[in-house]
Design an enzyme around this catalytic site. Structure first.
Site, short mmCIF file in Angstrom:
data_model
loop_
_atom_site.label_atom_id
_atom_site.label_comp_id
_atom_site.label_asym_id
_atom_site.label_seq_id
_atom_site.Cartn_x
_atom_site.Cartn_y
_atom_site.Cartn_z
N CYS A 77 0.81 -1.23 0.00
CA CYS A 77 0.00 0.00 0.00
C CYS A 77 0.84 1.27 0.00
CB CYS A 77 -0.96 -0.01 1.18
SG CYS A 77 -0.19 0.01 2.82
N HIS A 123 -2.56 1.14 6.85
CA HIS A 123 -2.89 1.10 5.43
C HIS A 123 -3.02 2.52 4.89
CE1 HIS A 123 -4.13 -0.99 1.84
NE2 HIS A 123 -5.21 -0.24 1.73
N HIS A 178 -5.99 1.74 -4.27
CA HIS A 178 -4.96 1.31 -3.32
C HIS A 178 -4.51 -0.11 -3.60
CE1 HIS A 178 -8.11 -0.71 -0.48
NE2 HIS A 178 -8.70 -0.40 -1.60
#
Length: 397
Positions: free
Chosen positions: A314, A359, A371
């Site tokens: 990420c 994240h 993402h």
């Protein structure tokens, strides 16, 4: 017997106890911060239990306390240990309250403590608290703060676990035998959901899972005061960024118009070829970042990776997208929560970096982020953007 007689008798009994059992008294007195505290505690105990006080009752209480050994000492220690929230005060105001240099309305304004922000109370002066918060120390009128309310402090604070091992295993249950849910690299900051028996339940992209408390450091984070100087610098930076973004948008529009009239497709932001690499529009802007990032949907997620075509995690995905625009960012979702400047989640624009517990993604508009999600899904779109609790939104352009 009157109260003065009780005190004299208590003192005599205490003296006898000291003579007879010096070492035991020394231990007990240390816990209760002196002889006065011991006498007072004994008197209070007698009054609560019996409703009256007497020399015999106080003497018996002291003797009993001195004779119970380590178990009683441990109990007394618990009684005097302060809660971590005792000195924490939370601002409860419409917007913010000023932090002043002196305990009065005529004091110089040193900074602002916003609603639901926290401070440590250092002392009192009349109806003012002396406080410390962030890099600000000064005075706030007590009526604007709620002191020592653990439930309120917990509700506005964020309990986090800082990862202190190279690769942290997150499991489906509080056991080393439980299924591996995901992994988190060292230095990440995860939102804590629960703590029990040497295990910490945290939130990651794959869901909520358990980690051993041996490999994380847990603490509570609060929003703190902003100094006058920090506020001025922030407002100046935000204005500069806003003007720069407007100028970049004008240049980008002119560049696209020029490229379109000449038949060139080199700056087309609508290309869907995952492997395509091209220079961003001159200056760059948030929309250009979002358009560029969307090209890589469908490419793989690779833990620790930074390749937009062959696989990224990420933070590696966000880092590499912005690198194409000449912006250097850290390869850490927690560190990305401190880049650029903060934006309210309700005011997100394309290109903004959206941070969650462990994240991060890029907002592309229409309440959607792009993402590098998980190994199972790869790089993808997710809507709504607040599908998980948003920790921070940061704007670069």
């Amino acid at each position: 017997m009157n109260r003065n007689s009780i005190r004299r008798a208590t003192t005599c009994c205490l003296t006898a106890a000291v003579v007879l059992s010096g070492s035991s008294f020394a231990t007990h007195a240390a816990v209760n911060a002196g002889v006065g505290s011991l006498i007072s505690a004994a008197q209070n105990e007698v009054q609560i239990e019996n409703g009256t006080s007497s020399t015999a009752g106080v003497s018996e209480t002291i003797a009993k306390s001195l004779g119970e050994g380590s178990a009683q000492v441990a109990q007394n220690k618990k009684e005097v240990v302060k809660s971590e929230y005792d000195d924490i005060a939370i601002a409860q105001v419409d917007n913010y309250v000023n932090v002043r240099s002196t305990a009065g309305e005529d004091g110089e304004v040193l900074g602002k403590l916003y609603n639901d922000s926290a401070c440590t109370v250092l002392g009192t002066e009349g109806d003012w608290y002396k406080i410390h918060s962030g890099d600000v120390e000064g005075y706030i009128k007590a009526e604007f703060l709620v002191l020592g309310n653990a439930e309120l402090a917990k509700s506005v604070g964020r309990r986090v676990a800082d990862v202190k091992t190279e690769s942290l295993n997150v499991r489906s249950d509080a056991s080393t035998d439980a299924e591996l849910l995901g992994q988190v690299p060292e230095g990440e900051e995860l939102t804590v959901v629960e703590e029990k028996d040497g295990w910490v339940k945290v939130s990651i992209e794959e869901g909520e899972g358990w980690v051993s408390s041996e490999f994380v450091d847990c603490s509570t984070h609060y929003i703190v005061a902003e100094s006058k100087e920090a506020e001025e610098a922030r407002l100046k930076k935000e204005e500069e960024e806003r003007l720069a973004a407007e100028e970049a948008a004008r240049r980008a529009a002119a560049s696209r118009s020029s490229s379109g009239s000449s038949g060139s497709s080199s700056s087309s932001g609508g290309s869907s070829a995952p492997s395509r690499s091209y220079a961003p529009p001159s200056g760059g802007n948030g929309q250009a970042v979002a358009n560029y990032a969307c090209q890589f949907v469908g490419n793989p997620y690779v833990y620790g990776g930074t390749s937009l075509t062959n696989g990224a995690d990420c933070s590696g995905f966000v880092m590499s997208v912005y690198a194409a625009f000449g912006v250097g960012l850290p390869h850490s979702s927690s560190a990305l929560a401190g880049v650029g400047y903060g934006v309210d989640p309700g005011a997100m624009q394309p290109g903004d970096i959206v941070c969650y517990s462990g994240h991060v993604g890029i907002y592309v508009g229409n309440n959607t982020i792009v993402h590098a999600s998980t190994e199972a899904t790869g790089i993808k779109y997710t809507s709504p953007a607040n599908y998980r609790s948003i920790v921070a939104v940061r704007r670069i352009f």
